[in-house]
Design a protein around this motif. Sequence first.
Motif, mmCIF file in Angstrom:
data_model
loop_
_atom_site.group_PDB
_atom_site.id
_atom_site.type_symbol
_atom_site.label_atom_id
_atom_site.label_comp_id
_atom_site.label_asym_id
_atom_site.label_seq_id
_atom_site.Cartn_x
_atom_site.Cartn_y
_atom_site.Cartn_z
ATOM 1 N N VAL A 75 -7.876 -2.532 4.875
ATOM 2 C CA VAL A 75 -7.080 -2.705 6.070
ATOM 3 C C VAL A 75 -8.092 -1.735 7.123
ATOM 4 O O VAL A 75 -8.064 -2.656 8.334
ATOM 5 C CB VAL A 75 -5.740 -1.659 5.855
ATOM 6 C CG1 VAL A 75 -5.117 -1.544 7.311
ATOM 7 C CG2 VAL A 75 -4.736 -2.228 4.973
ATOM 8 N N THR A 112 7.204 12.498 7.057
ATOM 9 C CA THR A 112 7.124 11.522 5.889
ATOM 10 C C THR A 112 7.367 12.241 4.621
ATOM 11 O O THR A 112 7.541 13.394 4.599
ATOM 12 C CB THR A 112 5.759 11.056 6.045
ATOM 13 O OG1 THR A 112 5.687 9.834 5.038
ATOM 14 C CG2 THR A 112 4.464 11.914 5.539
ATOM 15 N N THR A 121 6.346 0.800 15.168
ATOM 16 C CA THR A 121 5.391 1.833 15.874
ATOM 17 C C THR A 121 4.896 1.876 16.895
ATOM 18 O O THR A 121 5.026 2.561 17.936
ATOM 19 C CB THR A 121 4.291 2.385 14.715
ATOM 20 O OG1 THR A 121 3.763 1.105 14.136
ATOM 21 C CG2 THR A 121 4.947 2.903 13.450
ATOM 22 N N THR A 122 4.250 0.691 17.043
ATOM 23 C CA THR A 122 3.374 0.710 18.340
ATOM 24 C C THR A 122 4.124 0.162 19.437
ATOM 25 O O THR A 122 3.964 0.885 20.696
ATOM 26 C CB THR A 122 2.280 -0.652 18.162
ATOM 27 O OG1 THR A 122 1.465 -0.493 16.760
ATOM 28 C CG2 THR A 122 1.058 -0.931 19.032
ATOM 29 N N ARG A 180 6.769 12.999 0.480
ATOM 30 C CA ARG A 180 6.080 12.745 -0.744
ATOM 31 C C ARG A 180 6.944 13.474 -1.947
ATOM 32 O O ARG A 180 7.789 14.144 -1.641
ATOM 33 C CB ARG A 180 4.552 13.485 -0.637
ATOM 34 C CG ARG A 180 3.658 13.009 0.274
ATOM 35 C CD ARG A 180 3.117 11.602 -0.213
ATOM 36 N NE ARG A 180 2.036 10.908 0.608
ATOM 37 C CZ ARG A 180 2.302 10.085 1.484
ATOM 38 N NH1 ARG A 180 3.466 9.696 1.947
ATOM 39 N NH2 ARG A 180 1.331 9.496 2.077
ATOM 40 N N ILE A 183 0.847 -1.216 0.059
ATOM 41 C CA ILE A 183 -0.090 0.052 -0.030
ATOM 42 C C ILE A 183 0.796 1.337 -0.007
ATOM 43 O O ILE A 183 0.566 2.278 -0.658
ATOM 44 C CB ILE A 183 -1.086 -0.074 1.256
ATOM 45 C CG1 ILE A 183 -1.724 0.986 1.215
ATOM 46 C CG2 ILE A 183 -0.212 0.069 2.469
ATOM 47 C CD1 ILE A 183 -3.121 1.146 2.314
ATOM 48 N N PHE A 184 1.735 1.053 0.820
ATOM 49 C CA PHE A 184 2.711 2.543 1.109
ATOM 50 C C PHE A 184 3.289 3.100 -0.338
ATOM 51 O O PHE A 184 3.637 4.267 -0.506
ATOM 52 C CB PHE A 184 3.885 2.355 1.854
ATOM 53 C CG PHE A 184 3.680 1.291 2.955
ATOM 54 C CD1 PHE A 184 2.922 1.666 3.724
ATOM 55 C CD2 PHE A 184 3.986 -0.054 2.812
ATOM 56 C CE1 PHE A 184 2.685 0.864 5.256
ATOM 57 C CE2 PHE A 184 3.526 -0.860 3.954
ATOM 58 C CZ PHE A 184 2.744 -0.443 5.084
ATOM 59 N N LEU A 201 6.992 8.927 14.374
ATOM 60 C CA LEU A 201 7.409 9.162 13.112
ATOM 61 C C LEU A 201 7.475 10.748 12.933
ATOM 62 O O LEU A 201 6.426 11.615 12.576
ATOM 63 C CB LEU A 201 6.378 8.701 12.130
ATOM 64 C CG LEU A 201 6.203 7.372 12.277
ATOM 65 C CD1 LEU A 201 5.366 6.826 11.080
ATOM 66 C CD2 LEU A 201 7.763 6.643 11.688
ATOM 67 N N HIS A 207 -4.444 1.948 -4.312
ATOM 68 C CA HIS A 207 -4.236 2.442 -2.984
ATOM 69 C C HIS A 207 -5.680 2.837 -2.125
ATOM 70 O O HIS A 207 -5.773 2.057 -0.927
ATOM 71 C CB HIS A 207 -3.438 3.827 -2.912
ATOM 72 C CG HIS A 207 -3.362 4.575 -1.610
ATOM 73 N ND1 HIS A 207 -4.359 5.117 -0.913
ATOM 74 C CD2 HIS A 207 -2.461 4.095 -0.718
ATOM 75 C CE1 HIS A 207 -3.836 5.687 0.173
ATOM 76 N NE2 HIS A 207 -2.773 4.926 0.504
ATOM 77 N N ALA A 227 4.669 -2.093 9.149
ATOM 78 C CA ALA A 227 4.077 -0.576 9.469
ATOM 79 C C ALA A 227 3.543 -0.829 11.230
ATOM 80 O O ALA A 227 3.693 0.275 11.927
ATOM 81 C CB ALA A 227 2.931 -0.358 8.756
HETATM 82 C C1 HEM Z 1 0.889 4.020 17.124
HETATM 83 C C2 HEM Z 1 1.513 3.737 16.197
HETATM 84 C C3 HEM Z 1 1.555 4.057 14.710
HETATM 85 C C4 HEM Z 1 1.959 5.146 14.269
HETATM 86 C C5 HEM Z 1 2.536 6.419 14.972
HETATM 87 C C6 HEM Z 1 1.724 5.191 12.890
HETATM 88 C C7 HEM Z 1 2.130 6.104 11.987
HETATM 89 C C8 HEM Z 1 1.824 5.999 10.584
HETATM 90 C C9 HEM Z 1 2.044 7.273 9.580
HETATM 91 C C10 HEM Z 1 2.615 8.689 9.926
HETATM 92 C C11 HEM Z 1 1.539 7.004 8.410
HETATM 93 C C12 HEM Z 1 1.711 7.695 7.334
HETATM 94 C C13 HEM Z 1 2.690 7.605 6.391
HETATM 95 C C14 HEM Z 1 2.792 8.118 4.952
HETATM 96 O O1 HEM Z 1 1.678 8.074 4.497
HETATM 97 O O2 HEM Z 1 3.720 8.622 4.405
HETATM 98 C C15 HEM Z 1 1.121 5.536 8.652
HETATM 99 C C16 HEM Z 1 0.774 4.707 7.533
HETATM 100 C C17 HEM Z 1 0.256 3.441 7.693
HETATM 101 N N1 HEM Z 1 0.110 2.776 8.919
HETATM 102 FE FE1 HEM Z 1 0.484 3.217 10.608
HETATM 103 N N2 HEM Z 1 1.112 3.942 12.285
HETATM 104 C C18 HEM Z 1 1.044 3.261 13.648
HETATM 105 C C19 HEM Z 1 0.523 1.911 13.839
HETATM 106 C C20 HEM Z 1 -0.126 1.314 12.712
HETATM 107 C C21 HEM Z 1 -0.855 -0.132 12.797
HETATM 108 C C22 HEM Z 1 -1.000 -0.754 14.174
HETATM 109 C C23 HEM Z 1 -0.883 -0.496 11.579
HETATM 110 C C24 HEM Z 1 -1.659 -1.861 11.237
HETATM 111 C C25 HEM Z 1 -2.580 -1.845 10.584
HETATM 112 C C26 HEM Z 1 -0.678 0.599 10.641
HETATM 113 C C27 HEM Z 1 -0.696 0.305 9.425
HETATM 114 C C28 HEM Z 1 -0.691 1.448 8.515
HETATM 115 C C29 HEM Z 1 -0.762 1.303 6.885
HETATM 116 C C30 HEM Z 1 -1.504 0.268 6.380
HETATM 117 C C31 HEM Z 1 -0.298 2.658 6.651
HETATM 118 C C32 HEM Z 1 -0.489 3.072 5.104
HETATM 119 C C33 HEM Z 1 -1.662 3.751 5.135
HETATM 120 C C34 HEM Z 1 -1.817 4.597 3.547
HETATM 121 O O3 HEM Z 1 -0.850 4.562 2.811
HETATM 122 O O4 HEM Z 1 -3.070 5.175 3.290
HETATM 123 N N3 HEM Z 1 0.146 1.512 11.503
HETATM 124 N N4 HEM Z 1 1.236 5.075 9.989
#
Ligand code: HEM
Length: 405
Positions: free
Chosen positions: A131, A347, A277-278, A349, A116-117, A344, A124, A273
């Motif tokens: 998700v 990010t 992070t978590t 783009r 996805i990223f 984080l 997307h 991801a």
């Molecule tokens: C608390 C912990 C977390 C933080 C601080 C966090 C932070 C972020 C951030 C800032 C992004 C955006 C990155 C970007 O677009 O460049 C992101 C994207 C993403 N995160 Fe997390 N995340 C966390 C936990 C999780 C968890 C538990 C999952 C599991 C499902 C997850 C799955 C994703 C996914 C799939 C994306 C891509 C979303 C997209 O492209 O629309 N994240 N995360």
Amino acid sequence: MEFICLCFFLTAALILSLNAILKFFSFGQVKLPLPPGTMGWPYIGETFQLYSQNPNVFFASKVKKYGSIFKTHILGCPCVMISSPEAAKLVLVTKSNLFKPTFPASKERMLGKQAIFFHQGEYHAKLRKLVLRSFMPESIKNIVPDIESVAISSLKSWEGKLITTFQEMKTYTFNVALLSIFGKDEVLYREDLKRCYYNLEKGYNSMPINIPGTLFYKAMKARKELAQILAKILSLRRQTKQDYNDLLGSFMCDLEGLTDEQIADNIIGVIFAARDTTASVLTWIIKYLAENPSVLQSVTEEQEAIIKSKEESGEEKVLSWADTKRMPITTRVIQETLRVASILSFTFREAVQDVEFKGYLIPKGWKVLPLFRNIHHSPENFTDPEKFDPSRFEVNLTFLGHRFH
Ligand code: HEM
């Protein structure tokens, strides 16, 4: 014949001249200035300034000097850095079609090109929907007791031991991630998946040199093995013909038409991801609670009140989804930790065309970096921003752009 050639030549010359004149005068269009800031040395830009100090100090001093949008040049790329909630929302949400995700090719290879990223647009949006669907209350409600039992067994395994919090939180988060992705089947693959992830993680930020012996090579090997484990899980699931409510079930839904490669890349990507992070956020929560005894006291009382009320009403002792809704103080501690720790910091783009923002030009091809940490630590958005104060989230306004006391 000569006449035809001459006509052709004159027409071409006229078109080219007109084009150049139009470009030069930009008829009707005012040429927008670039954002303020400095670009440093040719090619090197300001890379040394960034890497020779704490990056947060670099960003903060630029914001102080130039405001919430400024230009710079890092690692061979011209960049625009933005540190206002509106700008972040524009880049990541409302005008996200104008800014594409950019990652080094080695990261794409490691996580999988279909993850996805690395995408925009329809594909997307579809993955995002899938998700989100499997992390909606309806889907995760049923695994709350299982998550609690993972937490209890982690706590038991730490009894009488000196532990490294972040390492233990990584193990805990990994186990919970597997539970929400593979449901209860996960125990069967846990150890193999853990081993592969360990190698993948070790090579993720290494030099991308794919020759035997390097961390990168080992990580790529682990990546291949992960894909094989996933192929095995997919084939077993197809044989059972059951409906699954977890993330893998969501990806495997026939209607969505995802290929096995797309499913594997996204499962591997989501675990990646979710895990660090978590685990980082949990580690910071523990640190802040230890440093703020009155907050720890309030959280403890809130948790104990839930246990007590369950005992008094004769309810089952295990934690339920409804219980998690009775934790406003704990929730605010999580929100405040996400803000203060900003794990984080930013990010990336890349502008896919020239974009105007606040009277400035963001040129096509330039990198755009929303600076989350600066947004979270700006006194314009949060009073006394360096203070850990969960009570600032008592007002339930959680969207970008609102001011928190
Ligand atoms: C608390 C912990 C977390 C933080 C601080 C966090 C932070 C972020 C951030 C800032 C992004 C955006 C990155 C970007 O677009 O460049 C992101 C994207 C993403 N995160 Fe997390 N995340 C966390 C936990 C999780 C968890 C538990 C999952 C599991 C499902 C997850 C799955 C994703 C996914 C799939 C994306 C891509 C979303 C997209 O492209 O629309 N994240 N995360």
